[in-house]
Design an enzyme around this catalytic site. Structure first.
Site, PDB file in Angstrom:
ATOM      1  CG  ASP A  59     -13.270  -4.175   4.368  1.00 53.76           C
ATOM      2  OD1 ASP A  59     -12.263  -3.848   3.766  1.00 53.76           O
ATOM      3  OD2 ASP A  59     -13.349  -4.621   5.320  1.00 53.76           O
ATOM      4  CE1 TYR A 150       1.304   0.010  -2.038  1.00 54.88           C
ATOM      5  CE2 TYR A 150       3.572   0.433  -2.959  1.00 54.88           C
ATOM      6  CZ  TYR A 150       2.328   0.879  -2.994  1.00 54.88           C
ATOM      7  OH  TYR A 150       1.838   2.081  -3.364  1.00 54.88           O
ATOM      8  CB  VAL A 183       2.277  11.090  -3.427  1.00 56.82           C
ATOM      9  CG1 VAL A 183       1.465  12.362  -3.719  1.00 56.82           C
ATOM     10  CG2 VAL A 183       2.582  10.649  -4.995  1.00 56.82           C
TER      11      VAL A 183
HETATM   12  N1  LIG Z   1       1.493   8.135  -1.427  1.00 54.45           N
HETATM   13  C1  LIG Z   1       2.384   7.508  -2.154  1.00 54.45           C
HETATM   14  O1  LIG Z   1       3.639   7.858  -2.046  1.00 54.45           O
HETATM   15  C2  LIG Z   1       2.021   6.540  -2.916  1.00 54.45           C
HETATM   16  C3  LIG Z   1       2.883   6.193  -4.028  1.00 54.45           C
HETATM   17  C4  LIG Z   1       2.440   5.343  -5.187  1.00 54.45           C
HETATM   18  C5  LIG Z   1       1.240   4.770  -5.202  1.00 54.45           C
HETATM   19  N2  LIG Z   1       0.163   5.288  -4.192  1.00 54.45           N
HETATM   20  C6  LIG Z   1      -0.952   4.621  -4.277  1.00 54.45           C
HETATM   21  O2  LIG Z   1      -1.976   5.809  -4.411  1.00 54.45           O
HETATM   22  C7  LIG Z   1      -3.030   5.399  -3.711  1.00 54.45           C
HETATM   23  C8  LIG Z   1      -3.614   6.277  -2.711  1.00 54.45           C
HETATM   24  O3  LIG Z   1      -2.655   6.395  -1.589  1.00 54.45           O
HETATM   25  P1  LIG Z   1      -2.366   7.731  -0.662  1.00 54.45           P
HETATM   26  O4  LIG Z   1      -0.857   7.835  -0.585  1.00 54.45           O
HETATM   27  O5  LIG Z   1      -3.527   8.652  -1.023  1.00 54.45           O
HETATM   28  O6  LIG Z   1      -2.701   7.014   0.619  1.00 54.45           O
HETATM   29  P2  LIG Z   1      -3.628   7.296   1.879  1.00 54.45           P
HETATM   30  O7  LIG Z   1      -3.461   6.377   2.963  1.00 54.45           O
HETATM   31  O8  LIG Z   1      -3.693   8.928   2.263  1.00 54.45           O
HETATM   32  O9  LIG Z   1      -5.193   6.949   1.259  1.00 54.45           O
HETATM   33  C9  LIG Z   1      -5.527   5.758   1.152  1.00 54.45           C
HETATM   34  C10 LIG Z   1      -7.161   5.793   1.352  1.00 54.45           C
HETATM   35  O10 LIG Z   1      -7.525   4.247   0.953  1.00 54.45           O
HETATM   36  C11 LIG Z   1      -8.581   3.912   2.027  1.00 54.45           C
HETATM   37  N3  LIG Z   1      -8.311   2.647   2.217  1.00 54.45           N
HETATM   38  C12 LIG Z   1      -7.449   1.905   2.822  1.00 54.45           C
HETATM   39  N4  LIG Z   1      -7.803   0.481   3.209  1.00 54.45           N
HETATM   40  C13 LIG Z   1      -8.986   0.425   2.574  1.00 54.45           C
HETATM   41  C14 LIG Z   1      -9.901  -0.422   2.475  1.00 54.45           C
HETATM   42  N5  LIG Z   1      -9.472  -1.706   2.741  1.00 54.45           N
HETATM   43  N6  LIG Z   1     -10.961  -0.426   1.965  1.00 54.45           N
HETATM   44  C15 LIG Z   1     -11.562   0.720   1.512  1.00 54.45           C
HETATM   45  N7  LIG Z   1     -10.849   1.814   1.425  1.00 54.45           N
HETATM   46  C16 LIG Z   1      -9.427   1.565   2.033  1.00 54.45           C
HETATM   47  C17 LIG Z   1      -8.127   4.746   3.092  1.00 54.45           C
HETATM   48  O11 LIG Z   1      -9.132   4.892   4.156  1.00 54.45           O
HETATM   49  C18 LIG Z   1      -7.798   6.083   2.690  1.00 54.45           C
HETATM   50  O12 LIG Z   1      -8.920   6.949   2.428  1.00 54.45           O
HETATM   51  C19 LIG Z   1      -2.839   3.987  -2.714  1.00 54.45           C
HETATM   52  O13 LIG Z   1      -3.212   2.952  -3.836  1.00 54.45           O
HETATM   53  C20 LIG Z   1      -1.297   3.871  -3.018  1.00 54.45           C
HETATM   54  O14 LIG Z   1      -0.741   2.729  -3.091  1.00 54.45           O
HETATM   55  C21 LIG Z   1       0.696   6.077  -3.280  1.00 54.45           C
END
Ligand SMILES: NC(=O)c1ccc[n+]([C@@H]2O[C@H](COP(=O)([O-])OP(=O)(O)OC[C@H]3O[C@@H](n4cnc5c(N)ncnc54)[C@H](O)[C@@H]3O)[C@@H](O)[C@H]2O)c1
Length: 253
Positions: A59, A150, A183
């Site tokens: 967490d 963020y 993404v």
């Molecule tokens: N999807 C986008 O458009 C995008 C763009 C820029 C950056 N990001 C970054 O990429 C990373 C992954 O994002 P994603 O799009 O795959 O999101 P997602 O929601 O699909 O996956 C996020 C993961 O983080 C885990 N998570 C969330 N809170 C948590 C906590 N408190 N402790 C442990 N695990 C936790 C979730 O369970 C999940 O497996 C993030 O850091 C996000 O900020 C995503």
């Protein structure tokens, strides 16, 4: 496929979903042994089972969790060669209306957790001459309307990565950061539906942050995984402190 990570011990967070899941798959396909730290135990265990890897409950909002995760991973794999900080949450809120609770939670999960985990892993990475790849966001160096907490957290991840690269270079430890734009993941879907937020803010954010690349489908998590794998591999042996933005030109102007 190249086996650039044959026998490498990889700890990644956020592997239950989206970019983290695609990255876990990529590293395993290239020969890595993978431990996934995630709050979603069911999701992480499914991915780990598929890859012959391991999962550990993690967490990110708990300041002590990074140390525990590093200890568990070291016991399971006998060390760490690559640390990938991918877990995160996205929150809406402008400067004028972000609550203290939302600010705090976003900073805790998206920035402080990356610091705690990095700090806990450093002695082990020094031993292995390992490397770190963090996932920030294009919003970390180019504000997206209505996402101040963020954006600040993600800007912090860029600064943290550069400090890590600067201070750990003498030990042969590299640190780099990937900044995706939009993404296609569950996070992005949830963000763009934003049922809990003012649709006018969402419209404004969308209007100001469109990719500039015409005729190309939305970025996939697999494409970000490729970038993460490049930075963690020996192909990038001279890259440290690098900020790799993959956003379809969103932040070009
Ligand atoms: N999807 C986008 O458009 C995008 C763009 C820029 C950056 N990001 C970054 O990429 C990373 C992954 O994002 P994603 O799009 O795959 O999101 P997602 O929601 O699909 O996956 C996020 C993961 O983080 C885990 N998570 C969330 N809170 C948590 C906590 N408190 N402790 C442990 N695990 C936790 C979730 O369970 C999940 O497996 C993030 O850091 C996000 O900020 C995503």
């Amino acid at each position: 496929m190249n086996k650039r990570f044959e026998g490498k011990r990889v700890l990644l967070t956020g592997g239950a979903s989206g970019i983290g899941r695609a990255t876990a798959k990529r590293f395993a396909a290239e020969g890595a042994r993978v431990v996934i730290g995630d709050i979603d135990e069911a999701g992480a265990s499914k991915v780990a089972a598929m890859l012959g890897g391991h999962h550990v409950f993690y967490d990110a909002s708990d300041p002590a969790a990074g140390k525990t995760l590093v200890e568990r991973c070291s016991t399971i794999l006998g060390g760490i060669d690559v640390l990938l900080n991918i877990a995160g949450i996205m929150t809406w809120g402008r400067v004028e209306d972000t609550s203290v609770a939302s600010w705090q939670r976003t900073l805790d999960i998206d920035l402080s957790a990356v610091f705690y985990l990095t700090q806990a892993a450093i002695p082990i990475l020094v031993e292995s001459r390992g490397c770190i790849v963090n996932v920030s966001s294009a919003g970390g160096h180019h504000p997206v309307y209505g996402t101040v907490a963020y954006g600040v957290a993600k800007a912090g991840v860029i600064a943290l990565t550069k400090s890590t690269a600067l201070e750990m270079g003498r030990h042969g430890v590299r640190a780099n950061v990937v900044c995706p734009g939009g993404v296609a993941t569950p996070m992005h879907e949830k963000t763009m539906s934003a049922a809990d937020f003012d649709m006018a803010v969402l419209a404004e954010a969308s209007a100001r942050n469109m990719p500039k690349l015409a005729g190309v489908e939305a970025c996939t998590p697999e494409e970000i995984a490729v970038a993460i794998a490049y930075l963690a591999s020996d192909d990038a042996r001279y890259a440290t402190g690098t900020v790799l933005t993959i956003d379809g030109g969103q932040t070009t102007g």
